[in-house]
Design a protein around this motif. Structure first.
Motif, PDB file in Angstrom:
ATOM      1  N   THR A  64      47.757  37.505  26.101  1.00 29.86           N
ATOM      2  CA  THR A  64      47.973  36.554  27.180  1.00 29.86           C
ATOM      3  C   THR A  64      48.564  37.349  28.337  1.00 29.86           C
ATOM      4  N   VAL A  65      48.018  37.162  29.524  1.00 30.99           N
ATOM      5  CA  VAL A  65      48.477  37.950  30.673  1.00 30.99           C
ATOM      6  C   VAL A  65      49.126  37.048  31.715  1.00 30.99           C
ATOM      7  N   THR A  66      49.934  37.684  32.551  1.00 32.57           N
ATOM      8  CA  THR A  66      50.498  37.019  33.717  1.00 32.57           C
ATOM      9  C   THR A  66      49.928  37.710  34.944  1.00 32.57           C
ATOM     10  N   LEU A  67      49.926  37.021  36.030  1.00 32.12           N
ATOM     11  CA  LEU A  67      49.358  37.552  37.269  1.00 32.12           C
ATOM     12  C   LEU A  67      50.388  37.457  38.379  1.00 32.12           C
ATOM     13  N   ASP A  68      50.641  38.587  39.007  1.00 29.13           N
ATOM     14  CA  ASP A  68      51.534  38.633  40.167  1.00 29.13           C
ATOM     15  C   ASP A  68      50.674  38.335  41.390  1.00 29.13           C
ATOM     16  N   GLN A  69      50.817  37.135  41.923  1.00 27.66           N
ATOM     17  CA  GLN A  69      49.948  36.675  43.020  1.00 27.66           C
ATOM     18  C   GLN A  69      50.095  37.543  44.264  1.00 27.66           C
ATOM     19  N   ALA A  70      51.307  37.976  44.586  1.00 30.17           N
ATOM     20  CA  ALA A  70      51.514  38.800  45.786  1.00 30.17           C
ATOM     21  C   ALA A  70      50.815  40.151  45.647  1.00 30.17           C
ATOM     22  N   LYS A  71      50.905  40.773  44.464  1.00 36.27           N
ATOM     23  CA  LYS A  71      50.225  42.051  44.237  1.00 36.27           C
ATOM     24  C   LYS A  71      48.716  41.879  44.308  1.00 36.27           C
ATOM     25  N   LEU A  72      48.223  40.795  43.757  1.00 32.71           N
ATOM     26  CA  LEU A  72      46.782  40.535  43.801  1.00 32.71           C
ATOM     27  C   LEU A  72      46.307  40.377  45.232  1.00 32.71           C
ATOM     28  N   THR A  73      47.052  39.651  46.036  1.00 30.56           N
ATOM     29  CA  THR A  73      46.674  39.457  47.441  1.00 30.56           C
ATOM     30  C   THR A  73      46.638  40.777  48.184  1.00 30.56           C
ATOM     31  N   ARG A  74      47.667  41.621  47.988  1.00 31.10           N
ATOM     32  CA  ARG A  74      47.689  42.934  48.658  1.00 31.10           C
ATOM     33  C   ARG A  74      46.540  43.819  48.187  1.00 31.10           C
ATOM     34  N   ALA A  75      46.244  43.792  46.878  1.00 32.83           N
ATOM     35  CA  ALA A  75      45.178  44.642  46.349  1.00 32.83           C
ATOM     36  C   ALA A  75      43.812  44.186  46.846  1.00 32.83           C
ATOM     37  N   LEU A  76      43.584  42.881  46.888  1.00 33.54           N
ATOM     38  CA  LEU A  76      42.291  42.384  47.364  1.00 33.54           C
ATOM     39  C   LEU A  76      42.091  42.643  48.845  1.00 33.54           C
ATOM     40  N   ALA A  77      43.173  42.686  49.603  1.00 31.07           N
ATOM     41  CA  ALA A  77      43.063  42.947  51.042  1.00 31.07           C
ATOM     42  C   ALA A  77      42.600  44.377  51.323  1.00 31.07           C
ATOM     43  N   THR A  78      42.773  45.293  50.356  1.00 35.10           N
ATOM     44  CA  THR A  78      42.353  46.679  50.570  1.00 35.10           C
ATOM     45  C   THR A  78      40.868  46.892  50.301  1.00 35.10           C
ATOM     46  N   LEU A  79      40.206  45.903  49.727  1.00 30.29           N
ATOM     47  CA  LEU A  79      38.773  46.046  49.455  1.00 30.29           C
ATOM     48  C   LEU A  79      37.997  46.019  50.761  1.00 30.29           C
ATOM     49  N   PRO A  80      36.869  46.721  50.824  1.00 34.29           N
ATOM     50  CA  PRO A  80      36.090  46.757  52.065  1.00 34.29           C
ATOM     51  C   PRO A  80      35.547  45.374  52.421  1.00 34.29           C
ATOM     52  N   GLY A  81      35.558  45.084  53.692  1.00 39.04           N
ATOM     53  CA  GLY A  81      35.056  43.816  54.190  1.00 39.04           C
ATOM     54  C   GLY A  81      36.058  42.683  54.097  1.00 39.04           C
ATOM     55  N   GLN A  82      37.231  42.957  53.624  1.00 39.79           N
ATOM     56  CA  GLN A  82      38.254  41.924  53.491  1.00 39.79           C
ATOM     57  C   GLN A  82      39.212  42.031  54.671  1.00 39.79           C
ATOM     58  N   THR A  83      39.585  40.921  55.192  1.00 42.41           N
ATOM     59  CA  THR A  83      40.574  40.921  56.267  1.00 42.41           C
ATOM     60  C   THR A  83      41.823  40.249  55.741  1.00 42.41           C
ATOM     61  N   PRO A  84      42.971  40.813  56.044  1.00 43.69           N
ATOM     62  CA  PRO A  84      44.195  40.196  55.554  1.00 43.69           C
ATOM     63  C   PRO A  84      44.362  38.793  56.129  1.00 43.69           C
ATOM     64  N   VAL A  85      44.895  37.934  55.328  1.00 39.51           N
ATOM     65  CA  VAL A  85      45.134  36.560  55.746  1.00 39.51           C
ATOM     66  C   VAL A  85      46.361  36.535  56.649  1.00 39.51           C
ATOM     67  N   VAL A  86      46.209  35.874  57.801  1.00 40.92           N
ATOM     68  CA  VAL A  86      47.320  35.745  58.731  1.00 40.92           C
ATOM     69  C   VAL A  86      47.670  34.268  58.806  1.00 40.92           C
ATOM     70  N   GLU A  87      48.891  33.974  58.467  1.00 40.08           N
ATOM     71  CA  GLU A  87      49.345  32.595  58.505  1.00 40.08           C
ATOM     72  C   GLU A  87      49.505  32.165  59.970  1.00 40.08           C
ATOM     73  N   PRO A  88      49.190  30.909  60.292  1.00 34.85           N
ATOM     74  CA  PRO A  88      49.348  30.445  61.671  1.00 34.85           C
ATOM     75  C   PRO A  88      50.835  30.381  62.041  1.00 34.85           C
ATOM     76  N   ARG A  89      51.104  30.633  63.326  1.00 39.31           N
ATOM     77  CA  ARG A  89      52.479  30.556  63.815  1.00 39.31           C
ATOM     78  C   ARG A  89      52.589  29.424  64.819  1.00 39.31           C
ATOM     79  N   ILE A  90      53.713  28.820  64.837  1.00 39.17           N
ATOM     80  CA  ILE A  90      53.975  27.761  65.809  1.00 39.17           C
ATOM     81  C   ILE A  90      54.924  28.334  66.856  1.00 39.17           C
ATOM     82  N   VAL A  91      54.488  28.274  68.073  1.00 44.00           N
ATOM     83  CA  VAL A  91      55.291  28.830  69.164  1.00 44.00           C
ATOM     84  C   VAL A  91      55.639  27.658  70.086  1.00 44.00           C
TER      85      VAL A  91
END
Length: 177
Positions: free
Chosen positions: A146-173
Motif C-alpha cells: 500500500t503506498v502513499t502519495l505526496d501531492q506536492a512532490k507529484l505536482t513539482r515532478a509533473l511540472a518538469t515534464l516537457p509540454g507541461q506548464t506550472p499551475v499558477v493560482e489566480p491572485r486577487i489584487v
C-alpha cells in the motif's frame, strides 16, 4: 499312561506367517510419516510466532520473516527505499520520460503494509496452512504494498515534464480609491 495322553487330541496349530511389506506398504508408511512431520514442523513454527510476521514473507524482496519491533521497522524502511528507486515511465508524444517513484512522492505506507504482512498465513483455510507453509520455502509469500502519495512532490515532478506548464493560482489584487 502319561499325563499328556489324557488330553484330547486337537488339530495341529498352524503358525501364522506375516507377509513381507510390499513397496506400496513402505511407500504408504513413508508418505504418512512425511505428512505427520510436515504438519508437526508447521505447528511448531506457527505456534512460536507470537505476533511476529510469518516465515518466508517478503515486501519488495525484503525479507520480513519472523520480525517484530525495531528490526521490522528497519526492514520496512529498506522496502520503502527499494520501492522509491522504482521507475515510473510517462509517455508524452510517443517519447518515454522515466522518473523514480521517490521523485514522484510514492512511498510505502508502513502501517497498512504491516497490517497486510501480519495477515499472511493467518487468513488461509486451516487445512491448507501447512501446504502453503511448505510452498513458501519454494516461493516466498509476497505482501501486497500500500503506498502513499505526496501531492506536492507529484505536482513539482509533473511540472518538469516537457509540454507541461506550472499551475499558477489566480491572485486577487485590490485598489484603493
Amino acid at each position: 499312561m502319561s499325563v499328556s495322553d489324557d488330553r484330547p487330541q486337537s488339530a495341529p496349530r498352524r503358525r501364522r506367517r506375516l507377509r513381507k511389506p510390499t513397496w506400496r506398504g513402505w511407500f504408504t508408511i513413508g508418505l504418512i510419516t512425511l505428512i505427520v512431520a510436515i504438519v508437526a514442523a508447521w505447528a511448531i513454527d506457527y505456534g512460536t510466532l507470537h505476533g511476529r510476521i510469518a516465515r518466508n514473507t517478503t515486501v519488495e524482496n525484503v525479507d520480513l520473516s519472523r520480525l517484530d519491533g525495531a528490526p521490522l521497522d528497519a526492514a520496512l524502511a529498506r522496502a520503502d527505499a527499494r520501492y522509491g528507486k522504482g521507475t515510473v515511465v510517462f509517455i508524452i508524444d510517443g517519447h518515454d520520460h522515466p522518473m523514480s517513484a521517490g521523485d514522484l512522492g510514492l512511498h510505502v505506507d508502513a502501517g497498512a503494509t504491516l497490517a497486510a504482512a501480519r495477515k499472511v498465513g493467518r487468513s488461509d483455510p486451516p487445512v491448507l496452512r501447512p501446504v502453503d507453509w511448505v510452498l513458501s520455502w519454494i516461493r516466498p509469500r509476497r505482501v501486497p504494498i500500500t503506498v502513499t502519495l505526496d501531492q506536492a512532490k507529484l505536482t513539482r515532478a509533473l511540472a518538469t515534464l516537457p509540454g507541461q506548464t506550472p499551475v499558477v493560482e489566480p491572485r486577487i489584487v485590490g485598489t484603493i480609491d
